[in-house]
Design a protein around this motif. Sequence first.
Motif, mmCIF file in Angstrom:
data_model
loop_
_atom_site.group_PDB
_atom_site.id
_atom_site.type_symbol
_atom_site.label_atom_id
_atom_site.label_comp_id
_atom_site.label_asym_id
_atom_site.label_seq_id
_atom_site.Cartn_x
_atom_site.Cartn_y
_atom_site.Cartn_z
ATOM 1 N N ARG A 55 49.750 9.764 17.530
ATOM 2 C CA ARG A 55 50.851 9.006 16.909
ATOM 3 C C ARG A 55 52.213 9.493 17.399
ATOM 4 O O ARG A 55 53.126 8.707 17.592
ATOM 5 N N ARG A 56 52.345 10.802 17.581
ATOM 6 C CA ARG A 56 53.636 11.389 17.987
ATOM 7 C C ARG A 56 53.885 11.310 19.486
ATOM 8 O O ARG A 56 55.014 11.535 19.926
ATOM 9 N N THR A 57 52.855 11.043 20.273
ATOM 10 C CA THR A 57 53.018 11.173 21.725
ATOM 11 C C THR A 57 52.558 9.929 22.489
ATOM 12 O O THR A 57 53.328 8.992 22.665
ATOM 13 N N LEU A 58 51.329 9.905 22.927
ATOM 14 C CA LEU A 58 50.841 8.865 23.832
ATOM 15 C C LEU A 58 50.872 7.449 23.276
ATOM 16 O O LEU A 58 51.016 6.494 24.039
ATOM 17 N N GLN A 59 50.734 7.295 21.981
ATOM 18 C CA GLN A 59 50.727 5.957 21.401
ATOM 19 C C GLN A 59 51.996 5.185 21.790
ATOM 20 O O GLN A 59 51.958 3.977 21.975
ATOM 21 N N CYS A 60 53.091 5.883 21.946
ATOM 22 C CA CYS A 60 54.371 5.259 22.310
ATOM 23 C C CYS A 60 54.352 4.697 23.729
ATOM 24 O O CYS A 60 55.197 3.870 24.067
ATOM 25 N N HIS A 61 53.420 5.132 24.560
ATOM 26 C CA HIS A 61 53.412 4.768 25.978
ATOM 27 C C HIS A 61 52.199 3.944 26.389
ATOM 28 O O HIS A 61 52.197 3.384 27.488
ATOM 29 N N HIS A 62 51.181 3.891 25.560
ATOM 30 C CA HIS A 62 49.953 3.168 25.895
ATOM 31 C C HIS A 62 50.045 1.698 25.518
ATOM 32 O O HIS A 62 50.579 1.355 24.462
ATOM 33 N N ASN A 63 49.463 0.867 26.370
ATOM 34 C CA ASN A 63 49.319 -0.540 26.012
ATOM 35 C C ASN A 63 48.010 -0.715 25.228
ATOM 36 O O ASN A 63 47.285 0.265 24.995
ATOM 37 N N PHE A 64 47.692 -1.920 24.832
ATOM 38 C CA PHE A 64 46.508 -2.199 24.020
ATOM 39 C C PHE A 64 45.229 -1.660 24.665
ATOM 40 O O PHE A 64 44.413 -1.011 24.009
ATOM 41 N N PHE A 65 45.065 -1.898 25.960
ATOM 42 C CA PHE A 65 43.838 -1.481 26.643
ATOM 43 C C PHE A 65 43.764 0.041 26.771
ATOM 44 O O PHE A 65 42.689 0.624 26.606
ATOM 45 N N GLN A 66 44.883 0.673 27.036
ATOM 46 C CA GLN A 66 44.904 2.131 27.123
ATOM 47 C C GLN A 66 44.611 2.759 25.760
ATOM 48 O O GLN A 66 43.914 3.773 25.677
ATOM 49 N N ARG A 67 45.129 2.149 24.698
ATOM 50 C CA ARG A 67 44.849 2.674 23.349
ATOM 51 C C ARG A 67 43.362 2.591 23.042
ATOM 52 O O ARG A 67 42.776 3.529 22.486
ATOM 53 N N ALA A 68 42.750 1.460 23.394
ATOM 54 C CA ALA A 68 41.316 1.286 23.131
ATOM 55 C C ALA A 68 40.497 2.304 23.918
ATOM 56 O O ALA A 68 39.561 2.914 23.381
ATOM 57 N N ALA A 69 40.834 2.498 25.183
ATOM 58 C CA ALA A 69 40.102 3.462 26.012
ATOM 59 C C ALA A 69 40.292 4.876 25.484
ATOM 60 O O ALA A 69 39.337 5.670 25.424
#
Length: 182
Positions: free
Chosen positions: A123-137
């Motif tokens: 929540r504090r880091t990568l979520q800000c930079h990932h798109n939908f597909f990256q979040r799912a992976a």
Amino acid sequence: AEFKAATAGSVHVPTEMLRAPFVQGLRHFAAALDTLGGGMGSYLLSNVRKLENSKACPDHAGYRQWLLSEVPVHAVTGYKAFVDESAWMANLWIAWTLEFFTEFFAEVHQGLDTKASVDAAYRRTLQCHHNFFQRAAFTAASKQLPARDQLLAHLRGPGAASDEAARRGVGEFVAAGRAAVG
């Protein structure tokens, strides 16, 4: 050990890091992450390969100066974006990835279980930079990580005396990671 060497043991963000130990530390870290499950190190390793295949001048020992030597590569974008196969793009994703793992291990070090640590750090880091597909992976991969006790036992490795050694190592990684990514 390589991250500590790259930052000359600094606990503050250094103005320069040594490139060779930093890149070697990234390689070792990616390999260690892959042993935990979910192929967590593979994305980091793909960016390390971008660093190694970069057009940056190999004569620079300092990471910052080395990166700056690659600036002309980005002229094709009018300097409005990074070329994907470049040290700059790799550096961006490596920084975000290290930021996540630094925060993840900080949560583990403070006693949170793996899932809670992943959720808080993401929540504090990568979520800000990932798109939908990256979040799912990412979500699918992170579910493969072992529970906290198993994670610490794995990090402790064979022949180590206790989980305390693993916790101490995690704490040292967090300090070095925060020095590297700020």
